[in-house]
Write a protein that holds these residues in place. Structure first.
Motif, PDB file in Angstrom:
ATOM      1  N   ASP A 304       0.804  -1.225   0.000  1.00 50.79           N
ATOM      2  CA  ASP A 304       0.000   0.000   0.000  1.00 50.79           C
ATOM      3  C   ASP A 304       0.839   1.278   0.000  1.00 50.79           C
ATOM      4  N   THR A 305       2.119   1.182  -0.298  1.00 51.73           N
ATOM      5  CA  THR A 305       3.000   2.346  -0.137  1.00 51.73           C
ATOM      6  C   THR A 305       2.824   3.409  -1.210  1.00 51.73           C
ATOM      7  N   HIS A 306       2.181   3.090  -2.327  1.00 53.20           N
ATOM      8  CA  HIS A 306       2.033   4.077  -3.414  1.00 53.20           C
ATOM      9  C   HIS A 306       0.574   4.394  -3.717  1.00 53.20           C
ATOM     10  N   VAL A 307      -0.313   4.128  -2.750  1.00 48.29           N
ATOM     11  CA  VAL A 307      -1.736   4.335  -3.031  1.00 48.29           C
ATOM     12  C   VAL A 307      -2.080   5.811  -3.228  1.00 48.29           C
ATOM     13  N   GLY A 308      -1.192   6.716  -2.818  1.00 50.77           N
ATOM     14  CA  GLY A 308      -1.448   8.141  -3.023  1.00 50.77           C
ATOM     15  C   GLY A 308      -1.004   8.659  -4.372  1.00 50.77           C
ATOM     16  N   ASP A 309      -0.273   7.845  -5.142  1.00 46.19           N
ATOM     17  CA  ASP A 309       0.221   8.287  -6.450  1.00 46.19           C
ATOM     18  C   ASP A 309      -0.903   8.242  -7.487  1.00 46.19           C
ATOM     19  N   THR A 310      -0.975   9.257  -8.303  1.00 42.17           N
ATOM     20  CA  THR A 310      -2.050   9.334  -9.295  1.00 42.17           C
ATOM     21  C   THR A 310      -2.018   8.165 -10.265  1.00 42.17           C
ATOM     22  N   ASP A 311      -0.827   7.827 -10.779  1.00 43.43           N
ATOM     23  CA  ASP A 311      -0.757   6.734 -11.742  1.00 43.43           C
ATOM     24  C   ASP A 311      -1.081   5.396 -11.080  1.00 43.43           C
ATOM     25  N   TYR A 312      -0.697   5.241  -9.815  1.00 45.25           N
ATOM     26  CA  TYR A 312      -0.995   3.974  -9.148  1.00 45.25           C
ATOM     27  C   TYR A 312      -2.495   3.836  -8.901  1.00 45.25           C
ATOM     28  N   ARG A 313      -3.147   4.913  -8.553  1.00 42.70           N
ATOM     29  CA  ARG A 313      -4.596   4.843  -8.330  1.00 42.70           C
ATOM     30  C   ARG A 313      -5.327   4.504  -9.620  1.00 42.70           C
ATOM     31  N   ALA A 314      -4.832   5.051 -10.722  1.00 39.49           N
ATOM     32  CA  ALA A 314      -5.440   4.705 -12.006  1.00 39.49           C
ATOM     33  C   ALA A 314      -5.226   3.233 -12.324  1.00 39.49           C
ATOM     34  N   ALA A 316      -4.695   0.706 -10.100  1.00 35.58           N
ATOM     35  CA  ALA A 316      -5.389  -0.193  -9.177  1.00 35.58           C
ATOM     36  C   ALA A 316      -6.893  -0.170  -9.375  1.00 35.58           C
ATOM     37  N   GLY A 317      -7.455   0.988  -9.701  1.00 32.24           N
ATOM     38  CA  GLY A 317      -8.887   1.076  -9.894  1.00 32.24           C
ATOM     39  C   GLY A 317      -9.654   0.712  -8.633  1.00 32.24           C
ATOM     40  N   ALA A 318     -10.620  -0.174  -8.768  1.00 32.63           N
ATOM     41  CA  ALA A 318     -11.463  -0.567  -7.635  1.00 32.63           C
ATOM     42  C   ALA A 318     -10.724  -1.428  -6.625  1.00 32.63           C
ATOM     43  N   ALA A 365     -11.754 -10.172  -4.903  1.00 31.67           N
ATOM     44  CA  ALA A 365     -11.904  -9.437  -6.159  1.00 31.67           C
ATOM     45  C   ALA A 365     -10.672  -9.596  -7.042  1.00 31.67           C
ATOM     46  N   ILE A 366      -9.492  -9.598  -6.433  1.00 33.82           N
ATOM     47  CA  ILE A 366      -8.260  -9.799  -7.198  1.00 33.82           C
ATOM     48  C   ILE A 366      -8.235 -11.176  -7.826  1.00 33.82           C
ATOM     49  N   TYR A 367      -8.767 -12.160  -7.100  1.00 31.72           N
ATOM     50  CA  TYR A 367      -8.824 -13.528  -7.621  1.00 31.72           C
ATOM     51  C   TYR A 367     -10.025 -13.761  -8.543  1.00 31.72           C
ATOM     52  N   ASN A 368     -10.963 -12.826  -8.534  1.00 33.26           N
ATOM     53  CA  ASN A 368     -12.187 -13.003  -9.339  1.00 33.26           C
ATOM     54  C   ASN A 368     -12.956 -14.241  -8.890  1.00 33.26           C
TER      55      ASN A 368
END
Length: 589
Positions: A304-314, A316-318, A365-368
């Motif tokens: 979870d160390t980059h969850v604040g980065d704009t590109d990472y949020r795009a 990761a999505g949901a 969700a990651i595993y679907n």
């Protein structure tokens, strides 16, 4: 548009693939695979009367074993409500003990087991002393607790029975704390340490017992001399060794009774106790710990160390990682292994199991797949790319947008196959970082570590990268993908996509040119090689004996366990084999 490599990407793909921290860049190296422990190199007669190999001189209780032993001692000497209350008071101090570090064979830079840590720090000595004093004070805090601890003679205000009362307390509490009956000399020694059975005296005696080496360490004196310096262990020493091995705590009443009656010294009685302990619920946390450490799960980076980065949020999505996602992913792996053990599965089943064990919505969700309730049959993976162990999310994740094929390859080569990757050359960090513009992680890693004349190619091209590339069909959140997508770091907009390549020649066996198209093929090659089985035999021995294996002295035990694994015996039985071997009840002094 060319997007500059992020700082996270540069850290991930530092010259020579994390250089020394990943230990594996010797040039022009093609080391042969280590010989399997199942090589028939020891005669049957020698294995009928085996030597147990080198012993750790005076192994201490691990942190987990110490905490469990204190817990069980409290519940053995106090009513349950009082024991729970005392344990609650001590919980914070018990939780602040120095953490054991994972220790592996000499030269290993990853993996290892906390049981092998034999360091004794000043902080550990001080804290166990303070805890012993606190436990003594808590056990004697009320007349009711004193009565439960030492009998009514300790609170009846009759000084005429104090001597007998004190001796009785020393005999009964001491036997439980020291995990063996006390002889007359012991009783005299401990009784002479205090003046009587006043609360302060009993509190001091409790502290004395709980700071004794025989409480804090696995003290073994041996029983019967077999030859030279080789002894069988006494029944009480066997009971303690067995209980700490299978339960990570001191023996319970039934095991103590078996030692006292002599039943534990018979083949039938001993086998009965091994089976009882191994099938009890107390064995499950120990199995969980073994698989966590065997599979390097404590080394999985927080995702979870980059969850604040704009590109990472795009990216990761949901499925934006939470602070608990890493723990949830690693728990899913150990849950899977323990489920297989508890339901009669084999090592092959652990490696090839396509069921998912996600207990939380985000991992599911990651595993679907649906969330697993923890008790019913786990759901089968819907994505055909999920080929088993090596495609579990915990082994695929990385805090950055990029995957980590190097670390994945190192784990498979060292952790599952027990191969040794030579250390990198001294100039590994001087390799210039390539600027390829938009390029897949595989392309960058290949350019950096496999190019002609690079100092990294010897190990990376043959030992590391081909194994790691097999699971590039998953992104750094562990989700199935066929394309690697690139994002603008400022806006999060997609700037490009490139197809994923999971083909490789993994050389699970040195020189084997069998190709792999992805994780399913690689899983098959891993199991077919037999190296997963021989490596697992080594791992079991390390965990059971709290030391690295000696491939000469331990050959009988390695052969025995390795043969059972190769014959696809249930893991629940295999995990008992070390305890059932004669070596387990012997010691060299």
């Amino acid at each position: 548009m060319k997007v500059p490599a992020s700082s996270a990407l540069r850290r991930l793909l530092a010259p020579c693939a994390l250089a020394a921290s990943l230990a594996g860049c010797a040039d022009n190296t093609d080391p042969a695979a280590p010989s399997s422990p199942v090589d028939g190199g020891v005669t049957a007669s020698a294995c009928d009367d085996p030597d147990p190999g080198p012993a750790v001189p005076l192994p201490r209780l691990s942190g987990v074993q110490y905490v469990n032993t204190v817990h069980d001692l409290l519940f053995a000497v106090l009513p349950a409500a009082d024991a729970q209350s005392v344990y609650g008071v001590l919980a914070a101090s018990l939780g602040s003990l120095p953490q054991d570090r994972r220790v592996g064979p000499s030269g290993a830079t990853h993996g290892g087991y906390q049981r092998l840590d034999q360091d004794v720090q000043d902080a550990r000595v001080s804290q166990t002393y303070d805890l012993a004093v606190a436990i003594g004070q808590q056990l004697t805090a009320t007349p009711e607790r004193i009565t439960a601890l030492a009998g009514s003679c300790a609170t009846d205000n009759d000084p005429g029975n104090d001597v007998a009362c004190l001796r009785s307390f020393v005999q009964h509490f001491g036997a439980r704390a020291l995990r063996r009956p006390l002889g007359d000399d012991d009783v005299a020694f401990y009784s002479g340490a205090v003046a009587g059975v006043a609360a302060a005296d009993l509190a001091d005696l409790v502290a004395i017992f709980l700071t004794s080496p025989q409480f804090l360490y696995h003290v073994e004196h041996g029983d019967t001399l077999l030859r030279s310096a080789l002894y069988t262990l006494s029944p009480y020493e066997v009971a303690a060794r067995l209980s700490f091995h299978l339960w990570d705590t001191s023996p319970d009443d039934e095991l103590i009774a078996a030692a006292q009656s002599g039943a534990l010294s018979t083949a039938e009685g001993y086998a009965r106790q091994v089976a009882r302990l191994a099938s009890n619920a107390h064995a499950v946390p120990v199995q969980n710990t073994f698989f966590r450490e065997y599979l390097w799960l404590d080394e999985v980076a927080n995702i979870d160390t980059h969850v604040g980065d704009t590109d990472y949020r795009a990216f990761a999505g949901a499925q934006l990682p939470t602070t608990t996602l890493t723990d949830e992913m690693t728990a899913e792996v150990s849950d899977a292994a323990v489920w297989v053990v508890q339901h009669g599965g084999t090592l092959d089943d652990v490696v090839s199991d396509r069921r998912t064990y996600a207990r939380t919505p985000l991992v599911a969700a990651i595993y679907n797949t649906p969330i697993w309730d923890g008790t019913s049959e786990p759901p089968l993976a819907r994505d055909p790319e999920r080929a088993g162990l090596i495609t579990r999310a915990a082994f695929l994740t990385n805090p950055a947008l990029t995957t980590r094929p190097i670390m994945k390859g190192v784990f498979l080569r060292e952790g599952l196959l027990c191969d040794t990757i030579p250390p990198p050359p001294g100039n590994a960090s001087m390799t210039p970082f390539p600027n390829l513009g938009i390029a897949t992680t595989r392309q960058v890693v290949s350019t950096l570590t496999e190019g002609d004349g690079t100092v990294c190619a010897g190990c990376h091209k043959q030992l590391i990268n081909p194994l790691g590339f097999a699971t590039e069909g998953f992104d750094s959140l562990g989700r199935v993908r066929t394309m690697q997508t690139f994002y603008n770091p400022f806006s999060g907009a997609v700037t490009g996509q490139l197809p994923i390549d999971t083909s490789s020649v993994p050389q699970v066996l040195s020189g084997d040119k069998a190709p792999s198209s992805g994780p399913a093929d690689l899983t098959g090659l891993l199991l077919k090689s037999g190296k997963v089985h021989s490596c697992f035999a080594r791992q079991i021995l390390r965990y059971a004996l709290s030391r690295p294996e000696d491939t000469t002295a331990d050959q009988c035990l390695l052969d025995h366990v390795g043969t059972a694994l190769s014959a696809h015996q249930p893991l629940a039985q295999v995990l008992q084999l070390t305890a059932l071997r004669p070596e387990f009840r012997r010691r060299n002094f």
